[in-house]
Write an enzyme that holds these catalytic residues in place. Structure first.
Site, PDB file in Angstrom:
ATOM      1  N   CYS A   1      38.373  35.540  47.047  1.00  0.00           N
ATOM      2  CA  CYS A   1      38.764  36.229  45.684  1.00  0.00           C
ATOM      3  C   CYS A   1      39.855  37.261  46.043  1.00  0.00           C
ATOM      4  CB  CYS A   1      37.700  36.845  45.202  1.00  0.00           C
ATOM      5  SG  CYS A   1      36.782  38.400  45.890  1.00  0.00           S
ATOM      6  N   CYS A   2      40.615  37.339  44.872  1.00  0.00           N
ATOM      7  CA  CYS A   2      41.548  38.665  45.129  1.00  0.00           C
ATOM      8  C   CYS A   2      41.492  38.973  43.346  1.00  0.00           C
ATOM      9  CB  CYS A   2      42.863  38.164  45.259  1.00  0.00           C
ATOM     10  SG  CYS A   2      43.772  36.868  44.219  1.00  0.00           S
ATOM     11  N   ALA A   3      42.454  39.536  42.994  1.00  0.00           N
ATOM     12  CA  ALA A   3      42.121  39.900  41.671  1.00  0.00           C
ATOM     13  C   ALA A   3      42.177  39.031  40.367  1.00  0.00           C
ATOM     14  CB  ALA A   3      43.411  40.972  41.265  1.00  0.00           C
TER      15      ALA A   3
ATOM     16  N   SER B   1      44.293  35.003  47.335  1.00  0.00           N
ATOM     17  CA  SER B   1      43.214  34.163  47.774  1.00  0.00           C
ATOM     18  C   SER B   1      43.620  32.671  47.733  1.00  0.00           C
ATOM     19  CB  SER B   1      41.873  34.430  46.734  1.00  0.00           C
ATOM     20  OG  SER B   1      42.508  34.113  45.344  1.00  0.00           O
TER      21      SER B   1
ATOM     22  N   PHE C   1      38.168  38.358  41.124  1.00  0.00           N
ATOM     23  CA  PHE C   1      37.398  39.245  41.596  1.00  0.00           C
ATOM     24  C   PHE C   1      35.926  39.358  40.863  1.00  0.00           C
ATOM     25  CE2 PHE C   1      35.885  43.371  43.228  1.00  0.00           C
ATOM     26  CZ  PHE C   1      36.249  43.540  44.184  1.00  0.00           C
TER      27      PHE C   1
END
Length: 439
Positions: free
Chosen positions: A391-393, A399, A327
């Site tokens: 993105c993700c975390a 992602s 992220f």
């Protein structure tokens, strides 16, 4: 009486809005006085009702005229119901009122507290208002302050409707209402944060628009989701027990009620409610209630991001202007044309100017195939207009799964296994289950 979350908000004839509001008021007013009075009566019959008072509270002055803003909340209570655009708005606001009243009264019955200050005699208008108040209010209904909970709900209702000079005036008046619970010696300090937490919970449970957190909930059949739900539920219980035991020695420990509620909500998400509990919109924003209520969980998520990715490049190129990463900060996001955001738990950073498209997904669980395909299609469309960050975390699972889907569906990888090899070669750790790779 709560409208279906799937219904589309539209302007109703005002006569219907007024009728719906009047019906709610006809129910809520008697319910309040009966339940509130009943809790007072029960507490008055007990000889073990204690109090939570900090020593510094004895320095709070008694300011008689603040009974006026204190009482004014009753006016705004009714006006807020009457001044709505549609019946769904009335229903959701009334549901927030009802939630606050039920939870607060239940706490008054189970854990009664008493106010310890003795107010001096007052005359004039303040004296009259105090006399009316003492006619039905007793010193037992303290934490969480229902007055503060309703104030949070009413403040939120009007801040979306007022603008210009009226908005700061509204904020200032609400501050007076909140401070008045102390300066009228109606409440002790502990009642304020607990009441605010209750009000924010009511806002979260019945948002102004969109899907309700509990709508369409079915217990999950996924074994991993059940384990995660149990894990977070256990954390919530431990925080709750620690708050209860710790309060016997220091009232400040009641602060743990906040993370307990946050963890319970996350457990609810994994148990079957899904990503909607985070109340994240397609533009990456989240509701104020979600932002505040789930802050303890989000702080933990931020710490987790740092722990896992501090030694990794924040983003890595995959193919044709598509990047995979954790992220981003606002500065990192602004270096891309589009950000495809898959983290349900994280909000678009303030200052991010790039195009932002969010497909909220819960961490550690495979998203539904339909959502993954939608995200992959959005990725391909965005790529034509410039660079794209997916993105993700952490940039390891959600992602990575979407980028792998995009690689396969666009023919850049012949098989899921080849797609995973491409992601690994890009230098990003990829944690995708074998069954997802072969789907």
């Amino acid at each position: 009486m709560v409208s279906s979350p799937a219904s589309v908000a539209h302007a109703d004839p005002y006569s219907r809005v007024v009728v719906r509001a009047a019906l709610w008021l006809a129910f809520l007013a008697p319910f309040f006085y009966l339940s509130y009075g009943f809790a007072n009566w029960l507490a008055s019959r007990r000889d073990d009702v204690g109090s939570i008072v900090f020593s510094w509270e004895h320095g709070i002055p008694f300011v008689a005229w603040t009974i006026v803003p204190y009482w004014s909340i009753n006016l705004f209570y009714g006006l807020s119901l009457l001044l709505n655009d549609n019946r769904q708005g009335v229903d959701r606001l009334a549901a927030r009122y009802l939630t606050a009243q039920i939870v607060a009264v239940a706490c008054f019955i189970l854990f009664p507290l008493t106010a310890t200050f003795m107010r001096p005699a007052t005359t004039g208008l303040p004296g009259f208002l105090f006399a009316v108040l003492s006619g039905f209010d007793k010193p037992f209904n303290q934490a969480p302050s229902l007055h503060i909970a309703l104030l949070v709900i009413i403040w939120d209702h009007w801040r979306h409707r007022l603008g210009g000079l009226l908005l700061p005036l509204w904020h200032g008046w609400c501050f007076l209402i909140g401070a008045s619970v102390l300066t009228t010696w109606q409440h002790h300090f502990i009642d304020i944060p607990t009441g605010a937490l209750l009000g924010i919970f009511a806002l979260w449970l019945f948002p102004r628009s969109g899907e309700l957190p509990f709508s369409g909930v079915r217990p999950t059949s996924d074994a991993k989701a059940r384990r995660l739900a149990l894990f977070y539920a256990l954390g919530a219980v431990l925080a709750l027990v620690a708050a209860a035991i710790g309060a016997l020695f220091c009232a400040v420990v009641l602060f743990l009620l906040w993370p307990a509620l946050a963890l319970a909500i996350v457990a609810f998400a994994y148990a079957g409610a899904g990503a909607k509990v985070f109340q994240k919109s397609a533009d990456g924003s989240i509701t104020l209630a979600s932002r505040v209520l789930l802050l303890p969980y989000r702080l933990g998520a931020r710490a987790n991001i740092w722990a896992w990715t501090r030694n990794l490049a924040p983003q890595v190129p995959v193919a044709d202007g598509v990047f995979l990463g954790r992220f981003p900060t606002a500065r990192e996001a602004n270096s891309f044309g589009t950000v495809i955001d898959l983290g349900a738990e994280l909000e678009k950073p303030a200052g991010a100017k790039s195009r932002w498209v969010s497909f909220p997904m819960i961490d550690l669980l495979p998203p539904p195939m339909a959502i993954r395909q939608q995200a992959a299609n959005a990725l391909e469309n965005a790529r034509r207009d410039g660079t794209v960050l997916v993105c993700c975390a952490l940039g390891f699972q959600r992602s990575a799964g979407v980028v792998a889907e995009w690689l396969v569906t666009t023919g850049r990888a012949q098989t899921p296994a080849v797609a995973l090899n491409m992601l690994t070669a890009a230098g990003r750790p990829v944690h995708l289950a074998a069954e997802r790779a072969s789907s």
